[in-house]
Design a protein around this motif. Structure first.
Motif, PDB file in Angstrom:
ATOM      1  N   SER A  65       3.863   5.570   4.956  1.00  0.00           N
ATOM      2  CA  SER A  65       3.246   4.173   4.897  1.00  0.00           C
ATOM      3  C   SER A  65       4.196   3.084   4.288  1.00  0.00           C
ATOM      4  O   SER A  65       5.003   3.337   3.833  1.00  0.00           O
ATOM      5  CB  SER A  65       1.924   4.270   4.284  1.00  0.00           C
TER       6      SER A  65
ATOM      7  N   ALA B 158       7.788   1.040   0.315  1.00  0.00           N
ATOM      8  CA  ALA B 158       7.944  -0.157  -0.786  1.00  0.00           C
ATOM      9  C   ALA B 158       8.123   0.674  -1.909  1.00  0.00           C
ATOM     10  O   ALA B 158       9.346   0.100  -2.809  1.00  0.00           O
ATOM     11  CB  ALA B 158       6.888  -1.101  -0.532  1.00  0.00           C
ATOM     12  N   LYS B 159       7.243   1.499  -2.334  1.00  0.00           N
ATOM     13  CA  LYS B 159       7.280   2.191  -3.671  1.00  0.00           C
ATOM     14  C   LYS B 159       8.631   2.838  -3.709  1.00  0.00           C
ATOM     15  O   LYS B 159       9.487   2.836  -4.792  1.00  0.00           O
ATOM     16  CB  LYS B 159       6.018   3.009  -4.070  1.00  0.00           C
TER      17      LYS B 159
ATOM     18  N   LEU C 117       6.628  -6.565   6.031  1.00  0.00           N
ATOM     19  CA  LEU C 117       5.371  -5.897   5.346  1.00  0.00           C
ATOM     20  C   LEU C 117       5.836  -5.260   4.120  1.00  0.00           C
ATOM     21  O   LEU C 117       5.247  -5.064   2.943  1.00  0.00           O
ATOM     22  CB  LEU C 117       4.655  -5.424   6.301  1.00  0.00           C
ATOM     23  N   VAL C 118       7.079  -4.200   4.543  1.00  0.00           N
ATOM     24  CA  VAL C 118       7.493  -3.360   3.273  1.00  0.00           C
ATOM     25  C   VAL C 118       7.867  -4.160   2.123  1.00  0.00           C
ATOM     26  O   VAL C 118       7.701  -3.768   1.006  1.00  0.00           O
ATOM     27  CB  VAL C 118       8.464  -2.344   3.895  1.00  0.00           C
TER      28      VAL C 118
ATOM     29  N   LEU D  11       3.369   1.071   2.188  1.00  0.00           N
ATOM     30  CA  LEU D  11       3.155   1.324   0.669  1.00  0.00           C
ATOM     31  C   LEU D  11       4.099   2.392   0.249  1.00  0.00           C
ATOM     32  O   LEU D  11       4.869   1.963  -0.886  1.00  0.00           O
ATOM     33  CB  LEU D  11       1.702   1.737   0.363  1.00  0.00           C
TER      34      LEU D  11
ATOM     35  N   CYS E 290       5.178  -5.946   0.086  1.00  0.00           N
ATOM     36  CA  CYS E 290       4.237  -4.812  -0.812  1.00  0.00           C
ATOM     37  C   CYS E 290       5.228  -4.599  -1.879  1.00  0.00           C
ATOM     38  O   CYS E 290       4.655  -4.513  -3.120  1.00  0.00           O
ATOM     39  CB  CYS E 290       4.080  -3.372  -0.035  1.00  0.00           C
TER      40      CYS E 290
ATOM     41  N   ALA F  68       4.796  -7.555  -4.085  1.00  0.00           N
ATOM     42  CA  ALA F  68       3.671  -7.521  -4.885  1.00  0.00           C
ATOM     43  C   ALA F  68       3.807  -6.421  -6.011  1.00  0.00           C
ATOM     44  O   ALA F  68       3.213  -6.795  -7.189  1.00  0.00           O
ATOM     45  CB  ALA F  68       2.675  -7.065  -3.829  1.00  0.00           C
ATOM     46  N   GLU F  69       4.448  -5.282  -5.836  1.00  0.00           N
ATOM     47  CA  GLU F  69       4.417  -4.297  -6.976  1.00  0.00           C
ATOM     48  C   GLU F  69       5.197  -5.012  -8.244  1.00  0.00           C
ATOM     49  O   GLU F  69       5.184  -4.860  -9.140  1.00  0.00           O
ATOM     50  CB  GLU F  69       5.142  -3.028  -6.380  1.00  0.00           C
TER      51      GLU F  69
END
Length: 180
Positions: free
Chosen positions: A94, A99-100, A159-160, A96, A163, A166-167
């Motif tokens: 995903s 991105a993590k 989008l990645v 998310l 995210c 945002a983190e």
């Protein structure tokens, strides 16, 4: 037909062909050809690297895919046509999770702790802007850039990264709480 002939020269002499091939696909557009899906990707160096149609000659399926050279395109951007095999298989993670893994993995090893990195970014940006900018404000600017880019043309990377920023913003806020 000799594949080395310039397509523009071929089309000059044949109005019927010129009309048939007078189309161009937009950058980012996805289309089908011969039962396969393709996406139009900008090719800023015009090297055709990664273009599916280079294998069989650039004039193959021209009436379906349109022009690729910047000299023939109205937008003056060279493009390649990349086969999309299966979007779900290609992007198993995903956005998310991706991105993590970037924030905690490759970016952290490349640039250090993201909170410390944005402290440095805010100092540099403050010098450039001539006023104090916080790490949060710098993060927000990068998020805004990704939103603007995404609103122009969808790209998963936008989008990645959004995210990821945002983190990082959350980590900046959490580090402030710990420091208070």
């Amino acid at each position: 037909m000799n594949e080395n002939l310039d397509l523009v020269e071929i089309l000059k002499g044949c109005p019927k062909l010129k009309k048939k091939y007078n189309m161009e696909r937009k950058i980012g557009e996805v289309f089908e050809c011969d039962g396969k899906k393709f996406q139009v990707i900008e090719d800023p160096i015009e090297e055709c690297d990664g273009c599916y149609f280079v294998k069989g000659g650039c004039t193959r399926s021209l009436d379906i895919r349109g022009y690729c050279g910047k000299i023939n395109r109205k937008d003056r951007c060279a493009v390649i046509f990349k086969e999309i095999k299966d979007i779900n298989k290609e992007n198993k993670q995903s956005i998310l999770d991706e991105a993590k893994s970037i924030v905690e993995g490759s970016r952290q090893s490349d640039y250090g702790d993201p909170v410390e990195s944005f402290e440095r970014i805010s100092k540099a940006a403050s010098m450039i802007a001539g006023k104090d900018l916080s790490p949060n404000e710098c993060c927000a600017v990068l998020m805004a850039a990704k939103i603007v880019r995404e609103s122009y043309s969808h790209k998963r990377d936008n989008l990645v990264d959004l995210c990821g920023y945002a983190e990082i913003m959350n980590r900046i806020n959490e580090s402030k709480k710990k420091g208070e």
